[in-house]
Design an enzyme around this catalytic site. Structure first.
Site: not given
Ligand code: NAI
Ligand code: HPV
Length: 631
Positions: A258, A318-319, A348, A367, A370
């Site tokens: 990171d 993540a995405r 999606e 997905h 969350a």
């Molecule tokens: N699948 C799902 O339902 C969910 C997906 N997510 C996704 O998970 C991801 C992370 O969420 P959080 O941890 O809450 O966000 P966060 O903002 O706390 O963490 C993201 C981290 O990625 C780092 N980062 C940015 N660019 C980078 C790079 N090029 N290489 C490596 N690290 C890099 C940032 O410095 C940060 O520390 C987001 O994309 C979010 O949308 C989050 C919650 C639910």
């Molecule tokens: O919080 C995020 O980044 C998520 O990906 C969760 O997505 P959702 O609210 O479940 O559609």
């Protein structure tokens, strides 16, 4: 006097854009000057001080940053307060399923409409009725949506973390705040990541499907162990670090990449921060937890797969867009990647015949990261609070496209907000027609250490004061810098140290407009700039200097500035002309540079004098110039 430059990089325009031409609206002229009066500069434009009222309000923060058109009738000018309390409930559109607790909170504040699965067309048709929109990852909030909102939409709330489905640039340009709910689903996402990791390693999904198909394939579904294996956590933010913590508990060796994470935070969790290449080339498992940005788009691609250990396993919660999905299919087919477990996809839902989804070594979930009861309730409350706060005009702690100004700074700066806007409004009305404004200098006199003086809000208000009277723009904290830049207006800030009590954040604010002509020459200071200066006295903004002339008038209502020969009887003459026209003088002040030479008279008036009255003032022999200003 020591001057410290605190000019913000954001305000330094590198691209030269055309100069900003003040165009007077509804101006009427008198023989001696152009009046800039404009009562059509409606109260709706005082968007920083409008408010929705909520009977259940728990809020205390006073400074409002968003446009709230319906509520603008409840705006009061300082002098003639109108009843605040006319409550027009805002409309909040919820376009994806949200937890009940959050919906209840929203309903206690506004009219909530839950319309799930709207097409883009339907969303665009509906949005112009909405003050707020709440989405999850399934709604694309595109530029088209902001355009269709026609300025009505004040806030988009993302009930979750990732805001890649919201066009932030467009939101900012339209002055629409975007807030998210960044914390409530962290654990859910981390747990889902761990579930995919363990489930993939032991072929849980495949074995389940096989048994349901009537088979008993114990040899086919031999898995791999996690203990002692290296897990690379890519993106060591909230979710990534919780995944790391849990993986440590499973006995894995955790490394992380990171570029922005502090090494000590990783170390504290027993993870080592390494370079991107080191992470992907040494890991047995790679778990992705970075946001989707232009820099992370397809960060796993043919080139990067080629650097990985043969037999690596990939988890993505993540995405989808951070992986080149076609390249992943190739890497699965050629054995570089043994397995992948994916919760997220570039599109999606992905097409039904997606090779990736159908791949036998790929485990997929729709997905769900969350999607726990607990996380959804938490996210719903988190976003509802943020959206309600934003509609009330409070600055949000989870604002994605606006500076976050802490509440204590807000309440301290509250009295200076009105001063900043009024000085901006006043200065721009002194600019001669046809002049192009490019450069505005603001000097804050303060006894404070520059690090202890956050001027972003004041800068936005000065920008608002300068731009709104002479354009159709609606400015708030979200779009102030953007619109200033778009209009070719460069605003630089300077801190002037004064030896007084640091308890007062600011002693005075001076606004100077450079390289322009003035319709009131007396407002030009020695350096040729239009210059106005003000202070807050007893909580009320006051004008204390115009060009080289000291004055002392409260900045309320309308103002007439006259320069005249300093001689007896002037106040009486002008006062009588105004009195004959039934224009009430609320205050006045005379400032002069030298006795019996020239003086500037500042006269506050409750009503806007008509053209005839202004003409008569201009005809008073000793009056050399005058200007009427709408504050
Ligand atoms: N699948 C799902 O339902 C969910 C997906 N997510 C996704 O998970 C991801 C992370 O969420 P959080 O941890 O809450 O966000 P966060 O903002 O706390 O963490 C993201 C981290 O990625 C780092 N980062 C940015 N660019 C980078 C790079 N090029 N290489 C490596 N690290 C890099 C940032 O410095 C940060 O520390 C987001 O994309 C979010 O949308 C989050 C919650 C639910
Ligand atoms: O919080 C995020 O980044 C998520 O990906 C969760 O997505 P959702 O609210 O479940 O559609």
């Amino acid at each position: 006097m020591a001057a410290t430059s605190i000019s913000s990089a954001a305000n330094k325009l590198t691209n030269q854009t055309p100069s900003f031409q003040p165009q007077e609206k509804n101006s009427h002229s008198s023989p001696t000057c152009l009046s800039f009066s404009n009562s059509s500069i409606s109260l709706q434009k005082l968007s920083f001080s409008t408010n929705f009222t909520n009977p259940n309000s728990r809020s205390s923060t006073a400074i409002n940053v968003l446009k709230t058109a319906e509520a603008s009738e409840s705006v009061s000018r300082t002098r003639d307060p109108e009843p605040v309390g006319k409550s027009t409930k805002p409309t909040i559109l919820v376009s994806e399923k949200l937890g009940e607790a959050g919906l209840d909170l929203l309903r206690s504040f506004g009219n909530v409409e839950c319309l799930y699965s709207l097409s883009q067309e339907d969303l665009c048709a509906k949005i112009s009725e909405c003050d707020a929109l709440i989405v999850r990852s399934g709604t694309k909030v595109t530029r088209q949506v902001f355009e269709a909102a026609k300025g009505k939409l004040k806030v988009v709330g993302r009930a979750g973390v990732g805001i890649d489905n919201v066009d932030l640039q467009a939101a900012t340009e339209f002055g629409c705040l975007v807030v998210n709910a960044p914390t409530a689903n962290t654990i859910a996402a981390a747990e889902h990541g761990i579930a995919l990791l363990a489930g993939m390693a032991r072929n849980v999904a495949q074995a389940d499907a096989s048994m349901k198909a009537g088979k008993w394939q114990r040899n086919k579904y031999v898995g791999v162990s996690l203990v002692g294996k290296t897990l690379a956590v890519m993106g060591f933010g909230k979710v990534g670090s919780e995944v790391a913590r849990r993986a440590k508990g499973l006995g894995m060796h955790v490394i992380a990449h990171d570029p922005y994470a502090p090494a000590d935070r990783a170390r504290a969790l027993g993870a080592e921060l390494v370079s991107f290449d080191q992470a992907i080339s040494t890991a047995d498992f790679i778990s992705l937890h970075m946001p989707l940005t232009p820099a992370t788009n397809k960060i796993l691609n043919d080139d990067t797969f080629a650097k990985m250990k043969k037999g690596v396993r990939i988890i993505n919660v993540a995405r989808g867009g951070v992986i080149d999905e076609d390249a992943l299919v190739r890497a699965l087919d050629n054995g570089i990647v043994a397995q992948a477990a994916l919760d997220v996809f570039t599109v999606e839902p992905p097409p039904q015949d997606s090779k990736l989804v159908q791949h036998e070594n790929v485990t997929v979930t729709p997905h769900l990261g969350a999607s726990t009861k607990e996380a959804q309730e938490g996210v719903a409350v988190e976003i509802a609070e943020a959206v309600v706060g934003a509609l009330r005009g409070e600055l949000s702690a989870t604002a994605v496209n606006a500076p976050m100004v802490p509440p204590e700074v807000l309440s301290e700066l509250a009295p200076y907000v009105a001063l900043a806007e009024k000085l901006g409004r006043l200065a721009v009305q002194l600019v001669a027609g046809g002049s192009g404004i490019q450069s505005v200098k603001v000097a804050y006199s303060s006894a404070r250490d520059p690090d202890n003086l956050d001027t972003r809000l004041l800068r936005a208000m000065i920008t608002k004061g300068i731009i709104e009277p002479i354009s159709d723009a609606h400015i708030n904290l979200v779009n102030a810098d953007f619109i200033a830049k778009q209009k070719g207006l460069r605003l630089s800030e300077e801190r002037v140290f004064v030896d007084s009590s640091p308890e007062n954040p600011i002693e005075s604010i001076q606004v100077q407009i450079s390289n322009v002509g003035s319709k009131f020459a007396s407002a030009l200071s020695d350096n040729g700039n239009i210059s106005v200066e003000g202070k807050v006295k007893y909580g009320v903004p006051h004008l204390t200097r115009v060009g080289p002339f000291s004055v002392d008038v409260s900045l309320e209502g309308n103002l007439i500035l006259c320069r005249q020969v300093d001689q007896p009887g002037m106040i009486g003459q002008v006062g009588s002309i105004l009195g004959e026209s039934n224009v009430n003088v609320s205050f006045m002040s005379v400032g002069r540079t030298l006795k019996r030479t020239k003086a500037v008279m500042a006269i506050g008036v409750d009503e806007e004098p008509d053209k005839e009255t202004l003409k008569k003032i201009g005809e008073v022999a000793a009056i050399e110039e005058f200007v009427f200003l709408d504050l």
